[in-house]
Design a protein around this motif. Structure first.
Motif, short mmCIF file in Angstrom:
data_model
loop_
_atom_site.label_atom_id
_atom_site.label_comp_id
_atom_site.label_asym_id
_atom_site.label_seq_id
_atom_site.Cartn_x
_atom_site.Cartn_y
_atom_site.Cartn_z
N SER A 42 0.85 -1.25 -0.08
CA SER A 42 0.04 0.07 0.02
C SER A 42 0.79 1.10 0.02
O SER A 42 1.75 1.38 0.88
CB SER A 42 -0.86 0.02 1.32
OG SER A 42 -1.69 1.20 1.21
N GLY A 43 0.66 1.96 -0.81
CA GLY A 43 1.38 3.31 -1.12
C GLY A 43 2.74 3.11 -1.78
O GLY A 43 3.56 4.09 -1.89
N GLY A 44 3.10 1.89 -2.16
CA GLY A 44 4.56 1.56 -2.69
C GLY A 44 4.67 2.36 -4.01
O GLY A 44 3.74 2.32 -4.87
N THR A 45 5.77 2.75 -4.46
CA THR A 45 6.15 3.05 -5.60
C THR A 45 7.54 2.64 -6.17
O THR A 45 8.34 3.12 -7.27
CB THR A 45 6.18 4.66 -5.56
OG1 THR A 45 7.47 4.92 -4.65
CG2 THR A 45 4.91 5.25 -5.14
N THR A 46 8.14 1.40 -5.58
CA THR A 46 9.39 0.99 -5.93
C THR A 46 9.23 -0.56 -5.91
O THR A 46 8.32 -1.17 -5.49
CB THR A 46 10.29 1.44 -4.95
OG1 THR A 46 10.15 0.65 -3.72
CG2 THR A 46 10.63 2.89 -4.55
N LYS A 47 10.37 -1.15 -6.58
CA LYS A 47 10.40 -2.55 -6.92
C LYS A 47 10.54 -3.32 -5.25
O LYS A 47 10.12 -4.49 -5.51
CB LYS A 47 11.54 -3.05 -7.60
CG LYS A 47 11.43 -2.70 -9.20
CD LYS A 47 12.32 -3.35 -9.84
CE LYS A 47 13.40 -2.57 -10.22
NZ LYS A 47 14.61 -2.98 -11.40
N LYS A 48 10.56 -2.61 -4.36
CA LYS A 48 10.37 -3.13 -3.14
C LYS A 48 8.89 -3.41 -2.83
O LYS A 48 8.25 -4.37 -1.84
CB LYS A 48 10.94 -2.36 -1.86
CG LYS A 48 12.52 -2.31 -2.01
CD LYS A 48 13.20 -1.53 -1.05
CE LYS A 48 14.76 -1.42 -0.90
NZ LYS A 48 15.33 -0.86 0.00
N GLY A 49 8.05 -2.95 -3.43
CA GLY A 49 6.59 -3.02 -3.45
C GLY A 49 6.07 -1.81 -3.98
O GLY A 49 6.12 -0.88 -3.94
N PHE A 50 4.84 -2.24 -4.82
CA PHE A 50 4.06 -1.24 -5.41
C PHE A 50 2.58 -1.48 -4.97
O PHE A 50 1.89 -2.65 -4.88
CB PHE A 50 3.90 -1.56 -7.27
CG PHE A 50 5.30 -1.38 -7.57
CD1 PHE A 50 5.68 -0.02 -8.08
CD2 PHE A 50 5.94 -2.41 -7.95
CE1 PHE A 50 6.67 0.16 -8.55
CE2 PHE A 50 7.29 -2.08 -8.74
CZ PHE A 50 7.60 -0.87 -9.16
N ASP A 51 1.65 -0.29 -5.03
CA ASP A 51 0.27 -0.43 -4.97
C ASP A 51 -0.17 -0.08 -6.57
O ASP A 51 0.82 -0.17 -7.31
CB ASP A 51 -0.45 0.66 -4.28
CG ASP A 51 -0.15 2.12 -4.62
OD1 ASP A 51 0.52 2.50 -5.52
OD2 ASP A 51 -0.42 3.11 -3.63
N CYS A 52 -1.12 -0.04 -7.00
CA CYS A 52 -1.60 -0.20 -8.24
C CYS A 52 -0.92 1.00 -9.11
O CYS A 52 -0.50 0.99 -10.20
CB CYS A 52 -3.18 -0.41 -8.45
SG CYS A 52 -4.21 0.92 -7.87
#
Length: 161
Positions: A42-52
């Motif tokens: 949630s709120g992710g913007t990098t390859k460590k984690g993305f939201d839609c």
């Protein structure tokens, strides 16, 4: 296993975006593939984690285009296109919260259309995934699509490197 999944997803996209020669990737396929294997965050913007919307902004940033980090804000951009006019790089929007208003105000999810009825997106609990617009869940929740890329930009991002 994560590496295997990434390779399998890359091959799936390679055969999904059927433009150009079989020996090179396009900037579009490279951009969508770059996030494969990344988890949902949630709120992710990098390859460590993305939201839609973090994922779609990441993909378009790779193409030199800045998008806001919210699906409703992304839906306010570009030109509306019908589902039968979709081309690779168009953004597809969904109401995954099942709001009564199926208009733009109900948008809660976004993905990048890649052709052949398929789109890439960051799904809760799954991370970057490929799904078909024809799947019952996405038929039920589909709201609209927007074309962000001009014809010239489209030609550039769909040309083999």
């Amino acid at each position: 296993m994560k590496k295997f999944f990434g390779i399998a997803m890359s091959l799936a996209l390679f055969f999904t975006i059927q433009v150009g020669s079989a020996s090179a990737e396009t900037p579009m396929s490279q951009a969508v593939n770059d996030g494969l294997g990344s988890p949902y965050k949630s709120g992710g913007t990098t390859k460590k984690g993305f939201d839609c919307s973090g994922y779609t902004a990441f993909v378009f940033d790779k193409l030199g285009i800045s998008l806001p980090h919210q699906s409703k804000s992304q839906a306010a951009l570009g030109t509306t296109v019908s589902q039968d006019e979709l081309r690779a790089g168009d953004l597809v929007f969904f109401d995954t919260e099942n709001k009564v208003n199926k208009g733009v105000s109900g948008i809660s999810h976004v993905g990048v259309y890649v052709g052949d009825g398929k789109f890439y997106h960051s799904a809760t609990g799954k991370g970057i995934s490929i799904n078909k617009l024809s799947e019952a869940y996405y038929v039920k929740t589909y709201v609209t699509a927007k074309r962000i890329l001009s014809d010239e930009q489209y030609a550039d991002v769909m040309t083999d490197n």
